[in-house]
Design a protein around this motif. Structure first.
Motif, PDB file in Angstrom:
ATOM      1  N   UNK A  40      -1.156  -8.097  -8.493  1.00  0.00           N
ATOM      2  CA  UNK A  40      -2.041  -7.790  -7.355  1.00  0.00           C
ATOM      3  C   UNK A  40      -3.507  -8.115  -7.652  1.00  0.00           C
ATOM      4  N   UNK A  41      -3.722  -9.265  -8.269  1.00  0.00           N
ATOM      5  CA  UNK A  41      -5.074  -9.744  -8.553  1.00  0.00           C
ATOM      6  C   UNK A  41      -5.858  -8.844  -9.511  1.00  0.00           C
ATOM      7  N   UNK A  42      -5.135  -8.016 -10.284  1.00  0.00           N
ATOM      8  CA  UNK A  42      -5.766  -7.162 -11.286  1.00  0.00           C
ATOM      9  C   UNK A  42      -5.177  -7.494 -12.648  1.00  0.00           C
ATOM     10  N   UNK A  43      -6.007  -7.387 -13.656  1.00  0.00           N
ATOM     11  CA  UNK A  43      -5.504  -7.491 -15.025  1.00  0.00           C
ATOM     12  C   UNK A  43      -5.759  -6.152 -15.705  1.00  0.00           C
ATOM     13  N   UNK A  63      -8.033  -0.981 -16.170  1.00  0.00           N
ATOM     14  CA  UNK A  63      -8.144  -2.085 -15.232  1.00  0.00           C
ATOM     15  C   UNK A  63      -9.634  -2.171 -14.927  1.00  0.00           C
ATOM     16  N   UNK A  64     -10.340  -3.141 -15.554  1.00  0.00           N
ATOM     17  CA  UNK A  64     -11.805  -3.188 -15.463  1.00  0.00           C
ATOM     18  C   UNK A  64     -12.316  -3.132 -14.023  1.00  0.00           C
ATOM     19  N   UNK A  73      -2.311   1.411 -31.654  1.00  0.00           N
ATOM     20  CA  UNK A  73      -3.292   0.343 -31.760  1.00  0.00           C
ATOM     21  C   UNK A  73      -2.830  -0.971 -31.161  1.00  0.00           C
ATOM     22  N   UNK A  74      -1.532  -1.109 -30.880  1.00  0.00           N
ATOM     23  CA  UNK A  74      -1.007  -2.334 -30.284  1.00  0.00           C
ATOM     24  C   UNK A  74      -1.590  -2.521 -28.887  1.00  0.00           C
ATOM     25  N   UNK A  75      -1.970  -3.769 -28.580  1.00  0.00           N
ATOM     26  CA  UNK A  75      -2.585  -4.104 -27.289  1.00  0.00           C
ATOM     27  C   UNK A  75      -1.731  -5.141 -26.578  1.00  0.00           C
ATOM     28  N   UNK A  76      -1.620  -5.000 -25.260  1.00  0.00           N
ATOM     29  CA  UNK A  76      -1.023  -6.029 -24.420  1.00  0.00           C
ATOM     30  C   UNK A  76      -1.704  -6.023 -23.071  1.00  0.00           C
ATOM     31  N   UNK A  77      -1.478  -7.095 -22.324  1.00  0.00           N
ATOM     32  CA  UNK A  77      -2.087  -7.277 -21.002  1.00  0.00           C
ATOM     33  C   UNK A  77      -0.998  -7.444 -19.962  1.00  0.00           C
ATOM     34  N   UNK A  91      11.067  -5.236 -12.296  1.00  0.00           N
ATOM     35  CA  UNK A  91      10.900  -6.583 -11.740  1.00  0.00           C
ATOM     36  C   UNK A  91       9.462  -7.075 -11.898  1.00  0.00           C
ATOM     37  N   UNK A  92       9.309  -8.273 -12.433  1.00  0.00           N
ATOM     38  CA  UNK A  92       7.991  -8.869 -12.570  1.00  0.00           C
ATOM     39  C   UNK A  92       7.158  -8.380 -13.742  1.00  0.00           C
ATOM     40  N   UNK A  93       7.701  -7.471 -14.559  1.00  0.00           N
ATOM     41  CA  UNK A  93       6.933  -6.936 -15.695  1.00  0.00           C
ATOM     42  C   UNK A  93       6.917  -7.971 -16.803  1.00  0.00           C
ATOM     43  N   UNK A  94       5.748  -8.498 -17.100  1.00  0.00           N
ATOM     44  CA  UNK A  94       5.597  -9.536 -18.119  1.00  0.00           C
ATOM     45  C   UNK A  94       4.377  -9.245 -18.993  1.00  0.00           C
ATOM     46  N   UNK A  95       4.500  -8.332 -19.933  1.00  0.00           N
ATOM     47  CA  UNK A  95       3.364  -8.063 -20.820  1.00  0.00           C
ATOM     48  C   UNK A  95       3.059  -9.275 -21.702  1.00  0.00           C
ATOM     49  N   UNK A  96       1.780  -9.482 -21.934  1.00  0.00           N
ATOM     50  CA  UNK A  96       1.321 -10.573 -22.789  1.00  0.00           C
ATOM     51  C   UNK A  96       0.599  -9.943 -23.977  1.00  0.00           C
ATOM     52  N   UNK A  97       1.031 -10.310 -25.177  1.00  0.00           N
ATOM     53  CA  UNK A  97       0.435  -9.781 -26.393  1.00  0.00           C
ATOM     54  C   UNK A  97      -0.581 -10.791 -26.919  1.00  0.00           C
ATOM     55  N   UNK A  98      -1.865 -10.411 -27.022  1.00  0.00           N
ATOM     56  CA  UNK A  98      -2.873 -11.366 -27.490  1.00  0.00           C
ATOM     57  C   UNK A  98      -2.731 -11.735 -28.968  1.00  0.00           C
ATOM     58  N   UNK A  99      -2.055 -10.897 -29.745  1.00  0.00           N
ATOM     59  CA  UNK A  99      -1.748 -11.213 -31.140  1.00  0.00           C
ATOM     60  C   UNK A  99      -0.273 -10.903 -31.367  1.00  0.00           C
ATOM     61  N   UNK A 100       0.316 -11.569 -32.356  1.00  0.00           N
ATOM     62  CA  UNK A 100       1.731 -11.333 -32.651  1.00  0.00           C
ATOM     63  C   UNK A 100       1.939  -9.855 -32.958  1.00  0.00           C
ATOM     64  N   UNK A 101       2.955  -9.282 -32.323  1.00  0.00           N
ATOM     65  CA  UNK A 101       3.177  -7.843 -32.400  1.00  0.00           C
ATOM     66  C   UNK A 101       4.653  -7.564 -32.656  1.00  0.00           C
TER      67      UNK A 101
END
Length: 149
Positions: free
Chosen positions: A58-61, A81-82, A50-54, A33-43
């Protein structure tokens, strides 16, 4: 502050070749529930090393990176999580008579004292956390796939 390593197994009534997708960035959308990965480049392949997503919650990225993949046996993700925590999540799959035993290992390092406390709490609750994954996956499969008990 110390590194925290938490590991637990769950059972999935699918062979590793099918269960593997459930533990990928896109595959987890189906049951988390609520899992919504965002890919900064088309993947096209979200398991390619090497694939990256965000992700954000809870106010964390959190930034995720596929560190390694051995389809259908394992996949390992680096996650940062920086200013909070950094580490890896490794998923290993082994065939069983009724599907797959999936072991999920979080190896995390806190970056602050507050994060250390949160990771201690996470480690304490980890077995029930992984049981919840098994329940969520079972509910998803019951709704979408004809799985015999």
């Amino acid at each position: 502050m110390n590194r925290r390593i938490s590991s637990a197994a769950l059972n999935v009534p699918l062979p590793p070749e099918e269960a593997f997708r459930l533990f990928t960035a896109r595959g987890e959308r189906d049951w988390v529930p609520g899992w919504e990965p965002v890919f900064p480049v088309e993947t096209p392949d979200d398991t390619a090393p090497g694939t990256v997503w965000l992700t954000a919650s809870h106010e964390e990225e959190t930034t995720w990176l596929v560190a390694s993949r051995d389809f259908p046996r394992s996949v390992s993700y680096a996650r940062i999580t920086p200013g909070v925590r950094a580490g890896t999540v490794t998923v290993t799959l082994a065939a069983t008579e009724v599907g797959s035993e999936v072991t999920v290992t979080y190896d995390m390092t806190p970056l602050t004292p507050a994060a250390a406390k949160t990771l201690d709490e996470f480690a304490t609750e980890y077995p029930s956390f992984i049981r919840s994954w098994e329940e969520l996956i079972a509910a998803h499969l019951a709704d979408h796939i004809d799985v015999q008990p």
